[in-house]
Design an enzyme around this catalytic site. Structure first.
Site: not given
Ligand code: WQD
Length: 336
Positions: A124, A148, A11-12, A177, A294, A35, A292, A152
């Site tokens: 990350s 994970y 993707y990136i 981010f 978050d 992937n 869990p 990093k």
């Molecule tokens: C974003 C917000 C969820 C899904 C993750 C990895 C991090 C990085 C980016 C690689 C949060 C909420 C999410 C859903 C929801 N990856 N959410 N319903 O957790 O900030 O970061 O991806 O480097 O390492 O941890 O991203 O998109 O999973 O969640 O409400 O079905 O959306 O609670 O607040 P996150 P996310």
């Protein structure tokens, strides 16, 4: 001047290849399609009108990596290849340590053997663990909250030790981010085969009626509307951040970490409402318990990348929402 892009079909990585080719760099891609899909390579060629060499190899394979460096004059590496599913890493930590750290060690050894000492690493914001406040600067204490994130963090330390052992190295640690969005062509983007962990790919599957409803994980956080706040960065901006970092590592030696984020936080409900408005489409959702691990909110302090790399994001939340959906709509047309 050839740039090796590991995970360049991802993707990136694919968005970075587009920006590299359009900036005039010669590109060599290595990917094992764990992937990603081979068609992405053709899409990169279609978008840019340019060609590049490709090797279907696993970066853990030192012999394969040596062959790539033997056959190409690689001036720098952008290292995207790695597993990235947080939940899976909790269930299968050794798989993550072996692949993410093992592939990086194999790559570094091959680079050393070929006197290539310039690398931009796909790190990350997860290396900040649970930040006490935002915006988060690069000087923030580092920690990990899942395997994970630990990979990093460990790789950042390994690269720091490599530089300490040999000051010829030039290393950028790029702390992403939350990357979302897609190239405006609709030819490359994010469309996971399985049920997505991340917010935007889940939203697009609900909008496409592939999933019935979005589960909003908690609305009792200490944030503007109670839902989680994150720093979403358009994947094209993220790719351009790599070009800015590449220019720096090609000119200097040393090791530096850079946040790649907008410096703005958006809540889950703000993302949902922007997506619905921009695309004029419904996204049914329900409030569920917190997920869990978050946290309430975090977003970047993007100052260092602006000052030292001359990089700042240009695309806003509307483009992120519009481009994410445009890619999915185009994918559907291609499937017909
Ligand atoms: C974003 C917000 C969820 C899904 C993750 C990895 C991090 C990085 C980016 C690689 C949060 C909420 C999410 C859903 C929801 N990856 N959410 N319903 O957790 O900030 O970061 O991806 O480097 O390492 O941890 O991203 O998109 O999973 O969640 O409400 O079905 O959306 O609670 O607040 P996150 P996310």
């Amino acid at each position: 001047m050839a740039i090796l892009v590991t995970g360049g079909a991802g993707y990136i990585g694919s968005h970075a290849c587009v920006e590299l080719l359009e900036a005039g760099y010669e590109v060599v891609v290595v990917d094992n399609f764990y992937n990603s899909k081979p068609v992405v390579l053709e899409r990169i060629r279609e978008i840019t009108g340019k060609d590049f060499k490709f090797y279907e190899e696993d970066c853990c394979n030192e012999v394969a990596m040596d062959r790539i460096f033997d056959e190409n004059k690689i001036d720098a590496v952008i290292h995207f290849a790695g597993y990235k599913a947080v939940g899976e890493s909790v269930l299968q930590p050794i798989k993550y340590y072996e692949n993410n750290i093992g592939s990086t060690i194999a790559l570094i050894k091959s680079m050393q053997r070929h006197e290539c000492f310039k690398i931009a690493f796909s790190s990350s914001a997860t290396v900040y663990g649970v930040p006490e406040y935002s915006p988060v600067p690069e000087t923030f204490p580092l920690s990990a909250v899942n395997p994970y994130g630990t990979t990093k963090l460990y790789i950042e330390h390994i690269l720091g030790d490599v530089y300490t052992s040999d000051p010829r190295w030039s290393i950028a640690l790029l702390r992403y981010f939350n990357p979302i969005g897609a190239h405006k062509s609709g030819l490359i983007g994010e469309n996971p085969n399985d049920i997505p962990n991340n917010l935007m790919p889940y939203i697009t599957k609900v909008a496409a009626k592939e999933l019935p409803i979005l589960h909003v994980f908690g609305n009792d956080y200490n944030t503007k509307d109670g839902t989680g706040v994150r720093d979403y960065i358009h994947v094209v901006d993220l790719a351009k951040g790599h070009i800015a970092a590449l220019r720096k590592i090609l000119e200097t030696t040393g090791i530096e970490a850079y946040n790649l984020g907008t410096g703005k936080g958006y809540s889950v409900l703000e993302i949902v409402e922007n997506f619905k408005r921009v695309n004029n489409i419904d996204v049914p959702y329900q409030i569920d318990p917190r997920r869990p691990g978050d946290i309430d909110e975090y977003f970047a302090d993007p100052t260092k990348a602006k000052v030292e790399l001359g990089f700042e994001c240009e695309l806003g939340i509307e483009e992120m929402c519009r481009d994410s959906w445009h890619f999915i709509e185009e994918e559907k047309k291609r499937e017909l």
